[in-house]
Design an enzyme around this catalytic site. Structure first.
Site, mmCIF file in Angstrom:
data_model
loop_
_atom_site.group_PDB
_atom_site.id
_atom_site.type_symbol
_atom_site.label_atom_id
_atom_site.label_comp_id
_atom_site.label_asym_id
_atom_site.label_seq_id
_atom_site.Cartn_x
_atom_site.Cartn_y
_atom_site.Cartn_z
ATOM 1 N N GLU A 266 86.255 7.596 32.692
ATOM 2 C CA GLU A 266 85.237 7.289 33.518
ATOM 3 C C GLU A 266 85.521 6.295 34.599
ATOM 4 O O GLU A 266 84.661 5.430 34.767
ATOM 5 C CB GLU A 266 84.188 7.040 32.836
ATOM 6 C CG GLU A 266 83.611 8.078 31.721
ATOM 7 C CD GLU A 266 82.524 7.806 30.707
ATOM 8 O OE1 GLU A 266 81.916 6.887 30.879
ATOM 9 O OE2 GLU A 266 82.231 8.483 29.828
ATOM 10 N N GLU A 373 83.722 16.362 24.292
ATOM 11 C CA GLU A 373 82.420 15.838 24.170
ATOM 12 C C GLU A 373 81.461 16.977 24.479
ATOM 13 O O GLU A 373 80.083 16.610 25.010
ATOM 14 C CB GLU A 373 82.160 14.591 25.251
ATOM 15 C CG GLU A 373 83.396 13.616 24.959
ATOM 16 C CD GLU A 373 83.045 12.184 25.764
ATOM 17 O OE1 GLU A 373 81.780 12.184 26.205
ATOM 18 O OE2 GLU A 373 84.132 11.648 26.054
#
Ligand code: 9MR
Length: 460
Positions: A266, A373
């Site tokens: 991220e 995820e």
């Protein structure tokens, strides 16, 4: 009375008219509508499976072929694609490409001497709702790609978890235990990092005992910052040296035992006008910090697969564009092996087309693809107090789509699909949303397979 002589052509016209009048009189449901074109009797379906069944009917004397209709409604106002008046020259036909848990209807006609009979009786058949227990996520993906699950060390060696981890999955990722804040517990007075390897060691042992791949998550993430780095008072160079020391220590310790790592997680900003998220890593190490971290990792273990992992990649084309540029830059020096698209999605968003487009763009790069995820929210609008049948089926369809898209990626680029937790009540989404009910995973709170689980298998 003497009959006049009838010419050949007049006789022919009469025969035709007779046939036509018979045809117009015969109702669609007649079983024995025409002389010479007796309708078949449809028999019960056989070989009923999740997405297919076999339609059967009896023989009609002198029939040259049969015509089969399959529909999802008993009035046959529409047809299953490919099964609208399908001609067949045997007494059964396999009907495939169907949805599970759905009622279908079929009927058949016979063709005798060029004349088509009326319809047979109608047979209804319901496709199965579940795969048999010996088909597991692991068995269905063997030699194809890893199916991973986010685990925590605390939930291993508990039989109800272990049983499913080892039966269904071929890979594990630590949901939290391999993050920096969990391993990097301080700095001693010589300036060396103090490590706590206990949970990582336990998980890697667990994986080896149970023949599970390990995908490491994550070396560098702004949301998992050790206290000692947050308050670090040394120079920028000293900070960078600590990062190198950390990455090198982790990769060296688990060389050959952890197959792949999310090196940076991220790092790209959500603001379309900003490339890098403003983090302590950016501030201390500069705009090339991502590249530096990948280079430290490559140097520490040239064989471990290095991934970049981020969210919203399936629908935010601008963010994805920035990631793809970064991937190109890393590829120049062979610093990256794979990209993780975090799949925190909704049952109704993003669209299949969006996910497909996003996938095509990463497949065009020379990297492995990880659908990381995965969880599918069904209650983002907070309109449910329990998981309804309708929403559960929508979730199943969504999981099926995601798996279909992944499965269609060229074989040499498929790395893994990882679900973000085992069972609904363990999901991060409930605490994240202040207790809002959510059922985003493949198993329910009692460890039972959900419709979403069946959807995963259907997608393969
Ligand atoms: O699921 C994780 C949750 O248990 C943690 O509290 C949280 C903060 O460490 O991280 C969650 O996992 C995140 C993952 O590591 C990176 N992508 C976003 C995930 C959800 O926040």
């Amino acid at each position: 009375m003497k009959l006049g002589k009838i010419s050949n052509s007049a006789f022919y016209v009469m025969v035709c008219l007779t046939i036509l009048s018979f045809m117009s009189c015969s109702s669609d449901d007649d079983n024995n509508s025409l002389s010479g074109a007796v309708a078949p009797v449809a028999q019960e379906a056989s070989d009923i499976a999740l997405t297919s069944f076999r339609a059967n009917w009896n023989n009609v004397f002198r029939a040259s072929e049969y015509a089969l209709d399959v529909s999802t409604n008993s009035g046959f106002s529409s047809f299953v694609e490919g099964f609208d008046n399908l001609s067949i020259n045997q007494l059964s036909q396999s009907v495939t490409g169907l949805n599970s848990n759905t009622t279908y209807y079929y009927r058949v006609r016979a063709v005798v001497g060029g004349v088509i009979s009326g319809n047979s009786n109608t047979i209804s058949v319901e496709t199965n709702t579940e795969f048999p227990d010996d088909v597991t996520l692991k068995s269905a993906t063997e030699n194809n790609f890893f199916v991973g699950v986010a685990v925590s060390e605390a939930r291993t060696n508990i039989s109800s978890y272990d049983e499913i981890y080892t039966r269904e999955f071929s890979s594990i990722t630590a949901e939290n235990d391999m993050k920096m804040a969990s391993i990097f517990t301080g700095i001693d007075n010589t300036g060396a990092i103090i490590y706590d390897w206990s949970k990582v060691d336990a998980l890697v042992d667990y994986a080896e005992t149970n023949n599970l791949n390990v995908h490491g998550h994550t070396l560098i993430w702004h949301r998992s910052l050790p206290q000692a780095l947050e308050n670090f008072s040394g120079t920028d160079q000293e900070f960078e040296d600590l990062i190198e020391q950390y990455i090198t220590a982790v990769l060296t310790r688990y060389q050959g035992r952890i197959n792949s790592w999310d090196v940076v997680n991220e790092a790209i900003d959500d603001d379309p006008n900003i490339q890098w998220r403003d983090t302590v890593f950016l501030q201390r190490m500069g705009e090339d910090y991502v590249e530096k971290c990948f280079a430290f990792a490559r140097a520490a273990d040239p064989n471990v697969k290095l991934f970049y992992n981020d969210y919203n990649m399936t629908f935010d084309g601008t963010k994805r564009g920035k990631v793809l540029v970064m991937v190109d830059d890393l590829l120049v020096n062979d610093l990256i092996d794979g990209v993780g698209y975090q799949m925190h999605i909704d049952y109704n968003f993003p669209s299949r087309e969006q996910i497909q487009e996003a996938t095509d763009e990463i497949v065009a790069k020379d990297v492995l693809v990880h659908f990381a995820e995965l969880d599918v929210k069904v209650n983002a609008a907070n309109d449910l107090t329990e998981l309804t049948e309708e929403r559960s089926q929508a979730q199943r369809q969504r999981v099926r789509e995601v798996v279909e898209i992944f499965n269609a990626i060229p074989q040499n680029k498929k790395y893994a699909i990882t679900v973000w937790g085992l069972k609904d009540d363990d999901t991060w989404l409930i605490p994240e949303n202040n207790g809002r009910p959510e059922w985003p995973l493949l198993f329910d709170a009692s460890f039972n397979k959900k419709d979403a689980y069946q959807g995963f298998l259907e997608g393969l």
